[in-house]
Design an enzyme around this catalytic site. Structure first.
Site, PDB file in Angstrom:
ATOM      1  CG  ASP A   1      -0.248  -0.368   2.515  1.00  0.00           C
ATOM      2  OD1 ASP A   1       0.992  -0.377   2.546  1.00  0.00           O
ATOM      3  OD2 ASP A   1      -0.945  -0.636   3.501  1.00  0.00           O
TER       4      ASP A   1
ATOM      5  CG  ASN B   1      -8.971  -1.091  12.021  1.00  0.00           C
ATOM      6  OD1 ASN B   1      -7.996  -1.703  11.576  1.00  0.00           O
ATOM      7  ND2 ASN B   1      -9.472  -0.026  11.430  1.00  0.00           N
TER       8      ASN B   1
ATOM      9  CG  HIS C   1      -5.871  -1.858   8.854  1.00  0.00           C
ATOM     10  ND1 HIS C   1      -6.001  -0.749   9.656  1.00  0.00           N
ATOM     11  CD2 HIS C   1      -4.552  -1.909   8.529  1.00  0.00           C
ATOM     12  CE1 HIS C   1      -4.834  -0.168   9.812  1.00  0.00           C
ATOM     13  NE2 HIS C   1      -3.936  -0.848   9.143  1.00  0.00           N
TER      14      HIS C   1
ATOM     15  CD  GLU D   1      -8.740   1.391   7.721  1.00  0.00           C
ATOM     16  OE1 GLU D   1      -8.716   0.463   8.557  1.00  0.00           O
ATOM     17  OE2 GLU D   1      -8.284   2.520   7.961  1.00  0.00           O
TER      18      GLU D   1
HETATM   19  C1  GLP Z   1      -0.519   0.563   8.516  1.00  0.00           C
HETATM   20  C2  GLP Z   1      -0.154  -0.280   7.294  1.00  0.00           C
HETATM   21  C3  GLP Z   1      -0.342  -1.745   7.542  1.00  0.00           C
HETATM   22  C4  GLP Z   1       0.271  -2.130   8.867  1.00  0.00           C
HETATM   23  C5  GLP Z   1      -0.428  -1.390   9.986  1.00  0.00           C
HETATM   24  C6  GLP Z   1       0.113  -1.732  11.346  1.00  0.00           C
HETATM   25  O1  GLP Z   1      -1.835   0.951   8.544  1.00  0.00           O
HETATM   26  N1  GLP Z   1      -0.889   0.107   6.142  1.00  0.00           N
HETATM   27  O2  GLP Z   1       0.225  -2.477   6.482  1.00  0.00           O
HETATM   28  O3  GLP Z   1       0.170  -3.508   9.078  1.00  0.00           O
HETATM   29  O4  GLP Z   1      -0.220  -0.004   9.758  1.00  0.00           O
HETATM   30  O5  GLP Z   1       1.234  -0.956  11.603  1.00  0.00           O
HETATM   31  P1  GLP Z   1       2.264  -1.184  12.742  1.00  0.00           P
HETATM   32  O6  GLP Z   1       3.087  -2.346  12.343  1.00  0.00           O
HETATM   33  O7  GLP Z   1       3.062   0.084  12.794  1.00  0.00           O
HETATM   34  O8  GLP Z   1       1.498  -1.412  13.987  1.00  0.00           O
END
Ligand code: GLP
Length: 241
Positions: free
Chosen positions: A67, A136, A138, A143
């Site tokens: 993404d 959440n 995702h 989402e």
């Molecule tokens: C973002 C990314 C996800 C990731 C998530 C969790 O929203 N788009 O790919 O898994 O954050 O992030 P973190 O690893 O910093 O908790």
């Protein structure tokens, strides 16, 4: 499904890196699906370490990232393309042209999403997809929604996600409100999926994803239908499993 419960973030990162490294050794021209966020940073550091001592060769590896924030590009510190360059690509011998991240600067959402789906299809499928998980539930930026989105699409970020990611920005209002993300179908078509999770804040999401009903309200729950999922978490993240 295989589950590895590791002591802490460092052990989780080492385990995840070893699984990715094994994939690269077994198939030097493999396609890796990569993720951003704080979860994979330690794993990327381990991979860089293994590359530096000569144990890994990324010359033929191709990558496709999950993404990108809409409106951010390589020149923006918080863009995911910049994250990947800083944390991995610039530190290993991967060919720049073999790496792919959605172009957040392309305002033509339909055009960019179609282009990215062609890129994924042209690679012949993803061998190993690395995923983090949002609070959440995702994955990528898929989402909670009424249905599972198939291909790459533009998504409005929830306030929950913007707040969670605000720690990387100078203030909440600097966090983009939209993103391009690979869809659930592309993720599910990967041969193997490696989801990593660390810390108490992820415990409920991990439980909902793997022990609750399969629902687009918890996007990661779709992974219960995948034949080869590896979950690597630290004790806190797996504490409710
Ligand atoms: C973002 C990314 C996800 C990731 C998530 C969790 O929203 N788009 O790919 O898994 O954050 O992030 P973190 O690893 O910093 O908790």
């Amino acid at each position: 499904m295989r589950i590895y419960k590791e002591k802490d973030y460092e052990a989780m990162s080492r385990r995840a890196a070893n699984i990715i490294a094994a994939q690269v050794m077994l198939k030097p021209d493999c396609v890796l699906g990569l993720a951003t966020g704080s979860s994979p940073i330690g794993a990327y550091e381990c991979l860089v370490g293994q590359y530096r001592v000569g144990d890994l060769d990324f010359a033929a590896v191709r990558t496709v990232n999950l993404d990108e924030y809409k409106g951010l590009g390589a020149g923006d510190e918080q863009s995911y393309v910049n994250f990947m360059n800083e944390n991995l690509f610039s530190k290993i011998n991967i060919a720049k042209e073999n790496t792919n991240v959605p172009n957040g600067l392309n305002e033509d959402a339909d055009g960019e999403c179609a282009r990215y789906d062609e890129v994924i299809a042209g690679m012949g499928g993803i061998d190993l997809q690395l995923l983090g998980i949002g609070n959440n539930g995702h994955i990528g930026f898929n989402e909670p929604a009424e249905s599972f989105a198939k291909g790459t699409h533009e998504v409005r970020l929830t306030e929950n996600t913007r707040e969670a990611n605000a720690r990387f920005f100078s203030s909440l209002d600097k966090v983009p409100t939209a993103a391009y993300t690979m869809g659930i179908q592309s993720i599910m078509q990967a041969k193997t999926i490696l989801l990593i999770a660390s810390g108490k804040a992820k415990a409920q999401a991990v439980r909902d994803a793997f022990c609750g009903p399969i629902t687009p309200q918890v996007p990661a729950s779709v992974l219960q239908l995948h034949p080869d999922v590896i979950l690597v978490g630290d004790e806190e993240a797996l504490s409710l499993m």
